[in-house]
Design an enzyme around this catalytic site. Structure first.
Site, mmCIF file in Angstrom:
data_model
loop_
_atom_site.group_PDB
_atom_site.id
_atom_site.type_symbol
_atom_site.label_atom_id
_atom_site.label_comp_id
_atom_site.label_asym_id
_atom_site.label_seq_id
_atom_site.Cartn_x
_atom_site.Cartn_y
_atom_site.Cartn_z
ATOM 1 N N THR A 195 0.829 -1.208 0.000
ATOM 2 C CA THR A 195 0.000 0.000 0.000
ATOM 3 C C THR A 195 0.864 1.259 0.000
ATOM 4 O O THR A 195 0.414 2.304 -0.445
ATOM 5 C CB THR A 195 -0.902 0.042 1.247
ATOM 6 O OG1 THR A 195 -0.097 -0.284 2.381
ATOM 7 C CG2 THR A 195 -2.055 -0.936 1.135
ATOM 8 N N SER A 200 17.974 -3.916 4.490
ATOM 9 C CA SER A 200 18.587 -2.858 3.677
ATOM 10 C C SER A 200 18.166 -1.472 4.163
ATOM 11 O O SER A 200 18.998 -0.567 4.239
ATOM 12 C CB SER A 200 18.295 -3.050 2.193
ATOM 13 O OG SER A 200 16.930 -3.182 1.963
ATOM 14 N N GLU A 252 17.353 3.405 -2.925
ATOM 15 C CA GLU A 252 16.800 2.134 -3.445
ATOM 16 C C GLU A 252 16.238 2.336 -4.852
ATOM 17 O O GLU A 252 16.467 1.531 -5.749
ATOM 18 C CB GLU A 252 15.650 1.650 -2.547
ATOM 19 C CG GLU A 252 16.076 1.292 -1.148
ATOM 20 C CD GLU A 252 16.258 -0.205 -0.947
ATOM 21 O OE1 GLU A 252 16.104 -0.981 -1.910
ATOM 22 O OE2 GLU A 252 16.581 -0.585 0.191
ATOM 23 N N ASP A 280 9.640 1.216 4.950
ATOM 24 C CA ASP A 280 10.732 0.583 5.693
ATOM 25 C C ASP A 280 11.693 1.623 6.262
ATOM 26 O O ASP A 280 12.105 1.550 7.418
ATOM 27 C CB ASP A 280 11.518 -0.374 4.777
ATOM 28 C CG ASP A 280 10.615 -1.401 4.111
ATOM 29 O OD1 ASP A 280 9.443 -1.529 4.529
ATOM 30 O OD2 ASP A 280 11.076 -2.067 3.174
ATOM 31 N N TYR A 312 8.360 -7.465 -7.703
ATOM 32 C CA TYR A 312 7.872 -6.323 -6.917
ATOM 33 C C TYR A 312 7.605 -5.130 -7.835
ATOM 34 O O TYR A 312 6.543 -4.504 -7.774
ATOM 35 C CB TYR A 312 8.933 -5.977 -5.863
ATOM 36 C CG TYR A 312 8.565 -4.818 -4.962
ATOM 37 C CD1 TYR A 312 7.981 -5.044 -3.720
ATOM 38 C CD2 TYR A 312 8.813 -3.509 -5.348
ATOM 39 C CE1 TYR A 312 7.642 -3.986 -2.897
ATOM 40 C CE2 TYR A 312 8.474 -2.446 -4.533
ATOM 41 C CZ TYR A 312 7.898 -2.684 -3.301
ATOM 42 O OH TYR A 312 7.561 -1.632 -2.482
#
Ligand code: GLA
Length: 390
Positions: A46, A139, A171, A183, A232
């Site tokens: 989400t 990570s 990232e 994250d 992903y």
């Protein structure tokens, strides 16, 4: 195998990294810092749809011992990757195909220098205990620990939300995973003993205490994850395609009524992806409310529905994760909640387990999982911990 790491072990990790630094660089480090991994209680896939997530930082993380340098060289000793040493200049940052771990440092510093070109080099020693590739954000905790180290070394004016955005940029633009913000933000801004409802549209958040009588119980299925980034990124692309169909910036702006009314016009697979996101947003908000009201029956139902949606509509679970969820659910019933957590395609399941059922849940996993799936599970009893910038 069972693991439980207390905060005192966080301190042990920080003492270890200091010793490692001394061995590598023949002097004491100027500072030591730490950033946690995370577990997501509910609200998966989400965040990159501007939606809601409910993660907690955990007592597993990355510790870094660091000192400034006068030149623009960064020298990193990674204790758990080999160990290996990587040396590069801030003026010549290129992707490293061989030492993949070093790209997290390089990408993070490249993104940091867009705001803070004044930084100079550093000597760094790194160690961590977040299991890698398990969906617990090893990570992100690495990126946030790097940013905390440079913030302290060079006294940068950088808050936790901006640090999270820089980590995400590393990232997205350097490592090549189009992840959302969850994250990095929870690793930077988590609150000890609390879960955080984060609104990924405006990055506002609210903390909710996790009751003392509940254990944050995590099981790694130990399924090796392959091609995770491409799968992903494809999910993200599918969500964006549906948002575009509705003429909005993200699926957050689409209601279930609008989506259902358009079902005939949308390709079935894309429809399912969008249905997961729209329903998962509602579940994350409902779970926060239930957590605050200590309403375990609702938490249990929302977590169950989340897993089913990730399994059937978003199709990111594996048979091993589904098996673990069923085993744990057979013990918990309405007394606790369980679902897959993180990006999926392997990795972990998370359960909120009443303390007096922890042994029973552990026993059923130890007696059934390996027998059914031929893999040994890893079990973690976690506490919600403090973020690096909180
Ligand atoms: C990964 C990503 C996050 C989030 C989750 C799924 O952990 O890094 O941004 O999208 O998957 O919820």
């Amino acid at each position: 195998m069972n693991f439980s790491v207390s905060d005192s072990q966080d301190f042990k990790q920080q003492a270890l990294v200091q010793t490692l630094f001394e061995q590598q660089f023949q002097r004491s480090a100027a500072l030591v810092c730490h950033a946690p991994g995370r577990v997501n209680i509910i609200g998966d896939h989400t965040d990159y749809n501007d939606g809601f997530v409910l993660p907690a930082a955990i007592n597993y993380g990355t510790s870094i011992a660091a000192s400034k340098r006068e030149d623009r060289i960064v020298k990193v000793y990674a204790h758990d990757c080999g160990p290996q040493i990587n040396v590069f200049s801030l003026d010549d940052i290129t992707f490293d195909q061989k030492m993949m771990w070093s790209n997290y440092v390089k990408g993070t510093l490249q993104a940091l220098m867009k705001k803070h070109p004044e930084i100079k080099g550093a000597n760094l020693a790194v160690t961590g205990n977040v299991p890698q590739g398990a969906g617990l954000s090893s990570s992100a905790s690495f990126e946030i620990a790097i940013l905390k180290a440079f913030t302290q070394l060079y006294q940068l004016d950088l808050n936790g939300v901006n640090a999270a955005l820089i980590g995400q940029q590393a990232e997205n633009d350097f490592v090549g995973c189009n992840c959302g913000i969850m994250d990095q933000l929870i690793s930077a801004m988590g609150q000890q003993g609390h879960a955080m409802l984060l609104d990924c549209k405006d990055l506002s958040f609210e903390d909710a205490p996790i009751p003392d009588d509940l254990t944050l119980f995590i099981v790694n299925s130990n399924v090796k994850r392959g091609l995770v980034d491409s799968a992903y990124n494809l999910r993200r692309h599918q969500c964006e395609t549906v948002a575009k169909y509705f003429g909005v910036s993200a699926l957050r702006e689409v209601t279930m009524e609008q989506l259902t009314a358009a079902e005939e016009q949308i390709e079935p697979e894309l429809f399912k992806r969008a249905r997961h996101v729209v329903s998962e947003n509602a579940r994350a908000v409902a779970t926060l409310k239930a957590l605050k009201a200590n309403d375990m029956a609702t938490i249990s139902a929302e977590m169950k529905a989340s897993h089913i949606s990730l399994r059937d509509d978003f199709e990111v679970t594996t048979k091993e994760m589904d098996g673990l969820v069923d085993m744990i659910d057979s013990v918990l019933g309405e007394q606790g909640g369980v679902r897959m957590t993180g990006g999926g395609f392997g990795g972990c399941v998370v359960a909120l387990v009443p303390n007096d059922l922890v042994t029973k849940v552990t026993d059923i996993i130890n007696s059934k999982y390996e027998q059914e799936f031929g893999l040994s599970p890893s079990i973690y009893h976690c506490n919600a911990s403090q973020g690096a910038f909180r």
